[in-house]
Design a protein around this motif. Structure first.
Motif, short mmCIF file in Angstrom:
data_model
loop_
_atom_site.label_atom_id
_atom_site.label_comp_id
_atom_site.label_asym_id
_atom_site.label_seq_id
_atom_site.Cartn_x
_atom_site.Cartn_y
_atom_site.Cartn_z
N TYR A 1 2.10 40.90 43.56
CA TYR A 1 1.62 40.62 44.92
C TYR A 1 2.53 41.30 45.92
CZ TYR A 1 -1.49 37.01 43.14
OH TYR A 1 -2.47 36.36 42.50
N LEU B 1 4.18 41.10 49.39
CA LEU B 1 4.50 40.10 50.39
C LEU B 1 4.72 40.79 51.72
CD1 LEU B 1 6.95 37.99 48.22
CD2 LEU B 1 4.52 37.66 48.60
N ALA C 1 3.99 38.34 39.79
CA ALA C 1 3.53 36.99 39.44
C ALA C 1 3.23 36.89 37.95
CB ALA C 1 2.30 36.63 40.25
N GLY D 1 3.43 31.63 37.29
CA GLY D 1 2.37 32.61 37.09
C GLY D 1 1.20 32.10 36.29
N LYS D 2 1.14 30.81 36.04
CA LYS D 2 0.08 30.26 35.21
C LYS D 2 -1.30 30.48 35.86
CE LYS D 2 1.77 26.05 35.49
NZ LYS D 2 2.94 26.15 36.37
N THR D 3 -1.39 30.10 37.11
CA THR D 3 -2.67 30.23 37.79
C THR D 3 -3.09 31.70 37.87
OG1 THR D 3 -2.26 28.24 39.05
CG2 THR D 3 -3.87 29.76 39.94
N GLU E 1 -4.58 23.23 35.37
CA GLU E 1 -4.07 21.94 35.85
C GLU E 1 -5.22 20.98 36.10
OE1 GLU E 1 -0.78 21.44 36.25
OE2 GLU E 1 0.19 23.27 36.94
N GLY F 1 8.73 33.17 40.68
CA GLY F 1 8.42 34.51 40.20
C GLY F 1 9.58 35.43 40.48
N MET G 1 3.08 22.90 40.82
CA MET G 1 2.87 21.56 41.33
C MET G 1 2.82 20.53 40.22
SD MET G 1 2.51 20.96 44.54
CE MET G 1 1.46 19.53 44.60
N1 LIG Z 1 -2.48 35.69 46.75
C1 LIG Z 1 -1.14 35.67 46.60
N2 LIG Z 1 -0.37 36.42 47.39
C2 LIG Z 1 0.96 36.43 47.27
N3 LIG Z 1 1.64 35.73 46.35
C3 LIG Z 1 0.92 34.96 45.52
C4 LIG Z 1 -0.50 34.89 45.60
N4 LIG Z 1 -0.93 34.03 44.65
C5 LIG Z 1 0.18 33.59 44.01
N5 LIG Z 1 1.30 34.16 44.51
C6 LIG Z 1 2.68 33.94 44.05
O1 LIG Z 1 2.74 34.31 42.70
C7 LIG Z 1 3.61 33.43 42.00
C8 LIG Z 1 2.89 32.84 40.82
O2 LIG Z 1 1.87 31.99 41.31
P1 LIG Z 1 0.94 31.09 40.40
O3 LIG Z 1 0.03 30.36 41.32
O4 LIG Z 1 0.32 31.93 39.35
O5 LIG Z 1 1.97 30.07 39.76
P2 LIG Z 1 1.67 28.75 38.95
O6 LIG Z 1 2.45 28.88 37.71
O7 LIG Z 1 0.22 28.52 38.82
O8 LIG Z 1 2.34 27.68 39.87
P3 LIG Z 1 1.88 26.15 40.17
O9 LIG Z 1 2.37 25.34 39.05
O10 LIG Z 1 2.61 25.86 41.42
O11 LIG Z 1 0.41 26.16 40.31
C9 LIG Z 1 4.06 32.35 42.97
O12 LIG Z 1 5.36 32.69 43.43
C10 LIG Z 1 3.07 32.47 44.11
O13 LIG Z 1 3.69 32.16 45.33
#
Ligand SMILES: Nc1ncnc2c1ncn2[C@@H]1O[C@H](COP(=O)(O)OP(=O)(O)OP(=O)(O)O)[C@@H](O)[C@H]1O
Ligand SMILES: Nc1ncnc2c1ncn2[C@@H]1O[C@H](COP(=O)(O)OP(=O)(O)OP(=O)(O)O)[C@@H](O)[C@H]1O
Ligand SMILES: [Mg+2]
Ligand SMILES: [Mg+2]
Lengths: 291, 329, 524, 317, 285
Positions: free
Chosen positions: A23, A25, A33, A56-58, A183, A282, E1
């Motif tokens: 991503y 920023l 990510a 980075g899961k999502t 989740e 990340g 989260m």
């Molecule tokens: N559209 C975006 N633009 C910029 N950064 C992003 C975007 N989507 C996610 N990120 C960043 O990428 C990284 C990984 O995000 P992701 O949502 O995949 O994490 P996650 O493991 O699902 O976290 P959570 O448990 O909080 O849901 C995070 O630091 C998030 O801030």
């Protein structure tokens, strides 16, 4: 949880290969990510992805279902390339939808607030095939345990558990082969959460649906998956059969994660002492946000 | 007794059942007391009652005393003093507990100045000290940072530092680690326990995670639909839970390293609009009898000093042996 | 709310009795400073390039002309001492001696000649006054000789207007493009000099002590500007001492207010209906019928607060700079434009329409803008046309677009008749009637009469006033008979003045006469 | 930050360029023919004369050529000479702009002080009579066009009571304030509604934030909470709205200037449009649009100072 | 989260005391009356709206003319009654047009982002920067005067405002996972926007439109004033205000006051009802 164990040798249904997403920023910072994430999921199998917030899961989940286009790597289902990217025709879009579906974390926000449960299901059915919809709707509602009262209700008139049931029914409507759950039970109370988990296990048993189960809660993952991927700062730090990962973790971070889960005889201070790992997040280039 | 809640009932006009019904709860100095329950069961309302921040139109009966002072009758400056110096609350989401446009330092200094023991300069020094205490490195620099520049774990430490600023007797931790990653949660919990011990502060630790409460707290109260249904020491909960609800919770919570089928509690918790004349859990209880529907719950002393509010307690006690066997792998 | 919010039916003046006096009572005492209001800021104080009435009202006190228009609308020599006509096609002007410009230098015949040539430049707005001139030469130390193609009855009248302004050659040339803009000194010889012009704020005049003529009573005049309600309020609260108001609404609002005297004087301005090329009113009978059935008195009362007078000719009484009695009598003879139509008039009109050769096919389109007076006229015309069995329709345009109707044929392509106001700068009706000549660009409806054309040409060449008046009366009858234009009302000049002041003319002469020079206190 | 400013400036220039073209085209296409005006009195109008005038002032060239010519001159700070006044356009603007600026500044002070306090008062007394009174009064004020309000104010305070002068812009600080009070109040009245409404909403939102409840429950005095947490946090939308309203006022003084007989750029614009004074109308519009864009850009750039989160957040536009 | 239990069902409606929206009811009732008056104007009006009577111009309130007359002696009550027709229908048409364009543009900008978004943002910037109705004047210069043109022109002028608003709400709505869910289901972007995104925005956009109604009415009135809109003897309220304005200075307030009050009352009523409606629509979600 005892689930129908498909032989690992079975031909892989879903293959994620070298997925990478960066991503951009504000300013010149970039954030990786997901970096070189690979795993395979056999037909009817179930894989968990765990890791801390921001690991980075999502991002991986969204790449799997085509909501995010990976910078590199591919997603293949049954050998067919389903990586999001180039413009695709309607046919191919629908074909992918029939192969892989997703359930989101927030059940309320993932439902169209205007539609009743029945309308919601009708919409997704009509997208794929209009015939025989009515019977199918009742079947789906029944499958996820929603009664006739809920069938006519709009999302804001349902409880969180009911909302998530509907979301699952909607995903099942197209008879997908893989279901990605991001989740999906995190927002629910334990008593409701267990109902949903139970539902998932039943569905798997009945239909041979393969699951990608994303959660931060190791205890939940353990109940649902055969195989687990541990992610941290966008990379996979450890991957293997869930059983083995929980009993004999090889990676220091996995160990720290396990040690931090409260259970009988647990002492947070000891868990902290065990923890050799640096904070989550990340990997960023440019100015570090956390230190 | 540091915190003593006795028969607290809170009723909202128009609601079918009270928010809180006959809640009695005690916290002694230096003790960590857990309050567990599902969402909407009234945990936060209990904590808020201790600060006397109840909905405007709510009617409260019963007694809440903190170090002997009656909270429900407090007004004006006495109430402010009570909130500022005697009790501190740590909320679930540290990010929304801090004003995003103020620096972390402003937050701490604001609280410190409230205590009246400091002027701006000494407050600043004290803030650095506090941040150091909660384990943040380079505290002087942290003071100049904005909340959005810090991670959730760090912010929760800041909030804790804010709570400590007033040197309170009682800390109310309302889901204060639920938004954090497990590893961070462990760090914060260790920190809270450590601080509490050192300063003889009492803590009411609110969570929806029964395992966490049982593992972390000295004593645990289990709440359901505005009532305390069970009250036990932490370690007896895992194996000797007596109320069907508590046992149901245990049965449906997946436990790490223990492979057993989940047994969900059927149905869902009653909402405020649902009338519950008898035992509120009766509708979901596997052991309920018709008489439970009209029985007004009342706590029964248990042999080990705990309490449970179940009509069928004698029989349930008999069933405990079986449950113990099942829960042991 | 009650009756107090609706004014007015009763208080409006009786339009037939409106009394026009050319001037106000002579002043007796000196005044140090007077605040005067204009309707707008002057565009420029160079009238050759931008002539607006605001600029003229100011500048007429600063700059003098070869001839001067008097309050009673007669013309007399001013910076010329003497004018002779050795033959009908030659005019010899002897320039007055002893006149000094505001920098103290004497006015010379060269300055005069320079000024005349500047006015005659085809790019300047007065160029049309010089179309009949073949040459202008200095023929002596104080003498200029002007030669004409044909004898010219109107030229000296033009010299009482902007074509006769005398500028100081040196100054004008020095200032170049900036001449007439704020911050520049004037180049004139009048009773006042331009003390300052703060753009967007005010113009200040101060008495010129070296003036050759009578010394003004008022030392300083400060001009500011305000529209409608602001002007009314300023005058009512005493923030301003006086104003000549173009807008009838303003005058009507001041009527009867304490501390303010209203004076009405003759003007050449009239309200007219001008039929266009489109042809809805191409038939003279239809035009006459409209003229007969129009409620002029009602319009004057409703639209103009009684401050306009039903009128039967397209030129206001201010144009009667000579032979006034002849014109007055002739006006009374005209029957085609009644103040209020009698049933007989209506019957006549209906018959005219019935027997008309070219009845309009569709509704007659009335062009107007949305100012109150014009709108009332348009509504009045609509009612009149409906009454005689014709359909009518109104089309409004922004006031800004209005000016285009006069210049651009295509702009008025979809209207049949324009609600217009019209004035002439010279106090001679002949200056108007050439608009009816066959090939004139203002003869939109295409009125064609060789006899009329010849009479107009003859009148322009007739230097004798009495003789010319006879001709004018004839021309006027022909014009109104054919209803080339349909006159509605004449609009007098209105002067609002603090009740402590008096002296200036009330007639249209204020545009060309140093009115401030006669302004002073009522009591000495 | 530097990058952000650079971006905003680039956006500003792009907007100005686009606006300048629209301005030019609008004036070009607006009804009426400047040549008619330039040719002078109505009895001298002939087609030949009009054609000559058109050629002299380049009015016969295609739109784009005229635009290019104009833009080029503007870039050299040459705004041309007024057709109507014959004066330098720059001089005309310089003489009138201060009046408009003073008027807008005065009105801004009024509506900011009154609007923001009324809105905050309503928000902090949500549901009580003060709230209803403020909302009702401002809704009414918003439904009255400013020129009507102006006329009413003049009639009452200028003519009836004679407290304030009815025309002109006055001299010196006291004189200016005295003269501009009524017009500024008339202008501020319309703005009050929107500003107080936005303030009310922003304060309500800010008051509902979790951290405010936290601050309350930690025993901070109410006054401090309102000042340091509620009002401070509501500033963002309030400042934005005040900026937008002020920017809009710079372009909207026309009616008020007419009612109060003030010579500002508003009345200059109306006159210029009516008389097809191309150079003046274009210059005034360009000035207004520039002011608008500059003010909004400033507000935009100031926003991160009010909300530190925005310094690192993605810009939403 | 980590888990944030949020299984609480929506709070029971009994808990929130419903406050009687008296003002909103009054406003809605008033608007209904106005609509009825417009429909039955021929029955209610004592005179024809364009009947000129130069002998009774600027008459005050009285038995013969309940609300007095204007400068041409036309009965103000009759004119206001008839005028309600154009005065109410035109803004509705205008807003409908603006909404179609604005919502499409705004949704497109929010959905596609990129240069389309930049373009729409710039467009709205430029539109916002323009004083008054200059843009409409431009449109009218090209297409000629008349009600149709002013409705078209104003429709175009209002569109960017609505586009900007739509864009902001659409951006927020688009970020909700249910939109992602549709995409995962294989639904095409166009269909999502038209069938699901926009209908879900409809409430907030409708609320916004109601509030814009007052402005639309005033703008049309202003155009009529400038002579671009309806033509006399039409009884459009805006036109009437402008016609009546010149009589104010003569002390005759009624010709401007009567239609002006009508406009203000309708605008206030719309605002009151609109804000209430927007609130009501808003609380459902
Ligand atoms: N559209 C975006 N633009 C910029 N950064 C992003 C975007 N989507 C996610 N990120 C960043 O990428 C990284 C990984 O995000 P992701 O949502 O995949 O994490 P996650 O493991 O699902 O976290 P959570 O448990 O909080 O849901 C995070 O630091 C998030 O801030
Ligand atoms: N101000 C209020 N007005 C009306 N109902 C309220 C109010 N505050 C709380 N409630 C209701 O009271 C019940 C108990 O709320 P409370 O916040 O104490 O529960 P909780 O156990 O803390 O839940 P959670 O785990 O979700 O924080 C809920 O049903 C909630 O909807
Ligand atoms: Mg995630
Ligand atoms: Mg809570």
């Amino acid at each position: 949880m005892t689930t129908p164990q498909t032989p690992a040798a079975a031909q892989p249904l879903l293959v994620a290969d070298g997925l990478r997403k960066t991503y951009h920023l504000p300013g010149k910072d970039t954030l990786v990510a997901a970096n070189d994430v690979s795993f395979t999921l056999p037909t009817g199998g179930s894989i968990g992805i765990v890791g801390e917030s921001g690991s980075g899961k999502t991002t991986v989940a969204r790449m799997l279902v085509g909501l995010v286009r990976p910078d590199a790597g591919t997603v293949r289902v049954d050998g067919r390339d389903r990586t999001a990217g180039r413009r695709r025709g309607r046919g191919e879009r629908l074909a992918r939808a029939r192969e892989i579906q997703m359930v989101f974390q927030d059940p309320y926000l993932s439902l169209d607030p205007r539609l009743t449960a029945r309308q919601c299901l009708a919409t997704s059915l009509s997208l794929h095939d209009a015939a025989g919809a009515q019977g199918r709707i009742e079947e789906l509602l029944d499958r996820v345990g929603l009664g006739s009262r809920e069938a006519a209700a709009r999302p804001h008139e349902m409880s969180g558990g009911q909302q998530q049931r509907l979301a699952i029914a909607r995903a099942l409507a197209v008879n997908p082969r893989v279901l990605v759950l991001d989740e999906a039970v995190a927002a629910l109370d334990v008593s409701i959460q267990s109902q949903i988990l139970r539902l998932l296990v039943d569905i798997r048993q009945d239909t041979g649906l393969a699951l990608v189960f994303i959660s931060h809660d190791l205890a939940v993952v353990q109940h649902v998956t055969d195989e687990t991927v541990v992610m941290r700062r966008g990379t996979v730090v450890e991957q293997g059969p869930t059983e083995r990962l929980l009993t004999a973790p090889e990676n220091a971070y996995t160990r720290a994660l396990l040690a931090a889960v409260p259970r009988r005889g647990w002492d947070p201070a000891a868990a902290v002492r065990d923890r050799g790992a640096a904070p989550a997040g990340g990997r960023r280039s440019g100015k570090a946000q956390e230190d | 007794m540091l915190l003593d809640i006795d028969g607290l009932t809170v009723q909202l006009p128009g609601a079918a059942r009270p928010l809180l019904a006959d809640v009695s709860l005690r916290v002694a100095a230096g003790e960590v007391v857990g309050l567990v329950g599902e969402s909407g069961s009234g945990k936060s309302t209990t904590a808020k009652a201790v600060l006397r921040v109840l909905p405007d139109d709510a009617a409260a009966h019963g007694r809440v005393t903190v170090a002997g002072a009656d909270v429900l009758t407090m007004t004006g400056s006495a109430l402010r003093e009570h909130r500022a110096r005697r009790v501190a609350m740590i909320h679930q989401n540290p990010r929304s507990a801090l004003n995003p446009v103020h620096r972390v330092g402003d937050f701490l200094v604001e609280r410190l100045l409230r205590t009246g023991d400091h002027d701006r300069r000494t407050a600043r020094d004290r803030a650095v000290e506090l941040l150091d205490r909660v384990g943040l490195n380079d505290p002087a620099r942290r003071l100049r940072q904005y909340p959005h520049e810090m991670s959730g774990g760090m912010l929760q430490r800041v909030v804790i530092a804010g709570a400590l600023a007033a040197d309170p007797d009682l800390i109310l931790a309302d889901e204060s680690t639920s938004a954090l990653d497990v590893t961070t949660q462990a760090e914060i919990l260790a920190l809270l326990r450590d601080l509490g011990r050192r300063r003889e502060t009492g803590m009411l630790f609110i969570t929806h995670d029964l395992h966490l409460a049982a593992a972390y707290c000295d004593r645990v109260y289990v709440m359901y639909a505005g009532r305390i249904v069970e009250h036990r020491t932490g370690h007896s909960l895992f194996d000797h839970a007596r109320h069907p609800y508590t046992r149901g919770l245990l049965d449906c919570s997946p436990e790490l390293g223990i492979s057993r089928p989940l047994r969900p509690i059927p149905g869902r918790p009653p909402s405020l609009a649902d009338r519950a004349d008898g035992c509120p859990f009766a509708a979901r209880c596997p052991e309920a009898e018709p008489a439970c529907e009209t029985w007004t719950p009342r706590a029964t002393e248990l042999p080990d000093g705990g309490e449970a509010a179940c009509r069928r307690l004698p029989e349930a006690a008999a069933a405990t042996a079986g449950a113990t066997a099942r829960n042991n792998p | 709310s009650g009756a107090d919010t609706g004014p007015a039916g009763g208080t409006a003046r009786d339009v037939t009795q409106l009394e026009l006096t050319p001037t106000t009572a002579a002043a007796a005492g000196a005044v140090d400073s007077v605040d005067w209001l204009l309707e707008d800021e002057p565009d420029s104080l160079d009238l050759d390039t931008q002539g607006g009435s605001a600029g003229r009202t100011v500048l007429t006190n600063v700059c003098e002309r070869l001839y001067q228009l008097q309050p009673d609308m007669t013309v007399r020599p001013w910076l010329v001492d003497k004018a002779t006509r050795p033959d009908p096609k030659t005019l010899v002007l002897t320039v007055r001696d002893g006149v000094t410009f505001h920098d103290g230098s004497a006015m010379t015949v060269d300055d005069v000649l320079f000024s005349l040539r500047r006015h005659a430049d085809p790019d300047m707005s007065e160029a049309d006054e010089f179309e009949n001139v073949t040459s202008m030469k200095k023929t002596g130390a104080h003498e200029i000789t002007v030669r004409f193609k044909e004898p010219d009855a109107l030229f000296t009248k033009a010299l009482a207007g902007d074509a006769g302004l005398v500028y100081q050659q040196k100054r004008v040339q020095e200032q170049g493009k900036d001449f007439g803009t704020p911050g520049q000194a004037d180049a004139c010889s009048g009773p006042y000099r331009l003390a300052s012009w703060k753009s967007g704020d005010s113009v200040t005049l101060e008495r010129y002590d070296g003036y050759w003529g009578d010394k003004p009573l008022t030392r300083k005049v400060v001009f500011r500007w305000a529209e409608d309600s602001a002007m009314v309020n300023a005058l009512r609260t005493g923030a301003a001492d006086g104003a000549y108001t173009d807008s009838v609404g303003t005058a009507a609002a001041l009527d009867g207010k304490k501390g303010i005297d209203l004076h009405f004087g003759p003007s050449t301005a009239t309200l007219d209906l001008i039929p266009t090329e489109r042809g809805g009113l191409a038939d003279p009978d239809i035009r006459k019928a409209l003229s007969l059935s129009l409620d002029r008195a009602g319009i004057a009362k409703s639209g103009y607060g009684g401050l306009a007078q039903p009128w039967a000719t397209p030129v206001g009484s201010g144009a009667w700079g000579y032979a006034k009695s002849v014109f007055t009598a002739a006006q009374k003879e005209l029957t085609g434009a009644p103040a209020s139509p009698t049933p007989a008039d209506i019957a006549r009109a209906k018959k005219l329409v019935q027997n008309a050769e070219h009845k309009p096919d569709g509704p007659i389109v009335i062009g107007t803008d949305s100012t109150q007076g014009r709108l009332v006229i348009a509504n009045g015309v609509r009612a009149a046309l409906q009454q005689i069995g014709l359909k009518a329709q109104i089309k409004t345009v922004p006031s800004a677009e209005y000016g285009e109707f006069y210049g651009d044929k295509s702009a008025r392509a979809d209207i049949d008749v324009l609600v217009a106001d019209w004035y002439i700068s010279k106090s001679d009706p002949v200056g108007f009637y050439d608009n009816g000549v066959s090939d004139d660009s203002n003869n939109w409806v295409g009125f064609h009469s060789t006899a009329y054309d010849a009479k107009v040409e003859q009148a322009k060449r007739t230097l004798d006033d009495a003789e010319r008046a006879e001709l004018v009366v004839d021309i006027q009858r022909r014009f109104t008979d054919a209803a080339v234009w349909i006159p509605v009302a004449q609009t007098p000049t209105a002067l609002a003045l603090s009740d402590k002041l008096t002296g200036p003319p009330a007639s249209m002469a204020y545009l060309y006469h140093p009115w401030a020079a006669s302004l002073g206190a009522k009591k000495g | 930050m530097i990058v952000r400013i650079g971006r905003r400036l680039a956006g500003l220039l792009a907007t100005l360029l686009a606006s300048s073209f629209v301005i030019f085209a609008a004036i070009y296409a607006a009804p009426g023919d400047p040549a008619v005006f330039l040719a002078g009195g109505r009895d001298t109008l002939t087609p030949e004369r009009l054609a000559a005038v058109r050629e002299q002032y380049h009015l016969d060239e295609p739109l784009v050529v005229q635009y290019g010519r104009w833009l080029w001159d503007c870039l050299h700070l040459d705004l041309g000479r007024s057709f109507q006044y014959g004066d330098e356009v720059a001089d005309l603007l310089a003489a009138r702009f201060p009046t408009t600026l003073e008027l807008v500044a005065y009105a801004t002070v009024l509506f900011v002080v009154l609007g923001v306090s009324a809105g905050a008062l309503a928000a902090l007394n949500r549901g009580r009579w003060i709230d209803s009174a403020v909302v009702g009064a401002t809704t009414l004020a918003a439904s009255v066009p400013s020129f009507v309000g102006g006329i009413a104010l003049v009639a009452l305070f200028g003519v009836q009571l004679g407290w304030f002068p009815v025309t002109g812009s006055g001299e010196g600080l006291v004189g200016t304030l005295h003269h501009l009070t009524l017009p500024a109040v008339a202008m501020a009245l319309g703005a009050l509604a929107v500003v107080s409404r936005v303030t009310r909403q922003a304060v309500v939102d800010a008051d509902g934030a979790d951290h405010v409840a936290v601050a309350r429950s930690s025993g901070l005095p109410e006054r401090e909470i309102v000042r340091r947490h509620v009002l401070r946090n509501a500033l963002g939308p309030i400042v934005t709205m005040c900026g937008l309203v002020t920017a809009g006022m710079l372009a909207g003084t026309v009616a008020i200037e007419t009612v109060f007989g003030l010579s500002g750029i508003g009345s200059l614009l109306v006159g210029a449009i009516n008389s097809h004074d191309f150079p003046v109308a274009q210059a005034v519009l360009l000035l207004m649009v520039t002011c608008y864009v500059v003010v909004t850009t400033l507000v935009d750039l100031a926003h991160p100072l009010l909300d530190p989160r925005l310094k690192s957040a993605r810009s939403a536009a | 989260m980590t888990a944030v239990p949020a299984d609480a069902p929506a709070p029971a409606p009994t808990v929130r005391r419903v406050r009687r929206p008296v003002a909103a009811l009054v406003a809605t009732g008033f608007l209904a009356l106005v609509v009825l008056a417009a429909v039955f104007a021929p029955l209610l009006a004592p005179y024809a709206p364009d009947a000129v009577d130069l002998s009774s111009s600027l008459v005050g309130t009285g038995g013969e003319h309940l609300l007095g007359t204007d400068a041409s002696g036309q009965d103000l009550l009759s004119r206001v009654l008839y005028g309600a027709r154009t005065s109410l229908v035109a803004p509705v048409l205008l807003l409908a047009l603006a909404a179609v364009i604005g919502v499409s543009l705004g949704t497109l900008a929010a959905w596609r982002g990129g240069w389309i978004d930049t373009f729409v943002s710039r467009l709205t910037d430029v539109m916002y920067a323009f004083p008054g109705l200059l843009f409409v004047v431009l449109i009218i210069a090209v297409f000629g005067t008349g009600v149709t043109t002013s409705v078209l022109g104003l429709g175009l002028a209002f569109a960017p405002t609505i586009a900007k608003y739509t864009r902001s709400v659409a951006l927020a709505e688009r970020a909700k996972p249910y939109i992602d869910a549709y995409r995962v289901q294989g639904m095409g972007g166009a269909r999502i926007c038209v069938r699901h995104l926009v209908p879900n925005l409809a409430r907030s956009i409708a609320g916004y439109l109601v509030v814009l109604f007052g402005e639309a009415l005033m703008s049309l009135a202003t155009l009529s004033y400038l002579g671009f809109g309806t033509q006399p003897p039409s009884s459009d309220w805006g036109l009437m205000v402008q016609e009546g304005q010149s009589a104010i200075v003569q002390g005759a307030l009624l010709p401007a006051l009567v239609p002006g009050t009508a406009i203000a009352a309708v605008v206030v009523a719309f605002n009151v009802a609109g804000v209430h409606l927007a609130d009501r629509l808003g609380t459902r979600r």
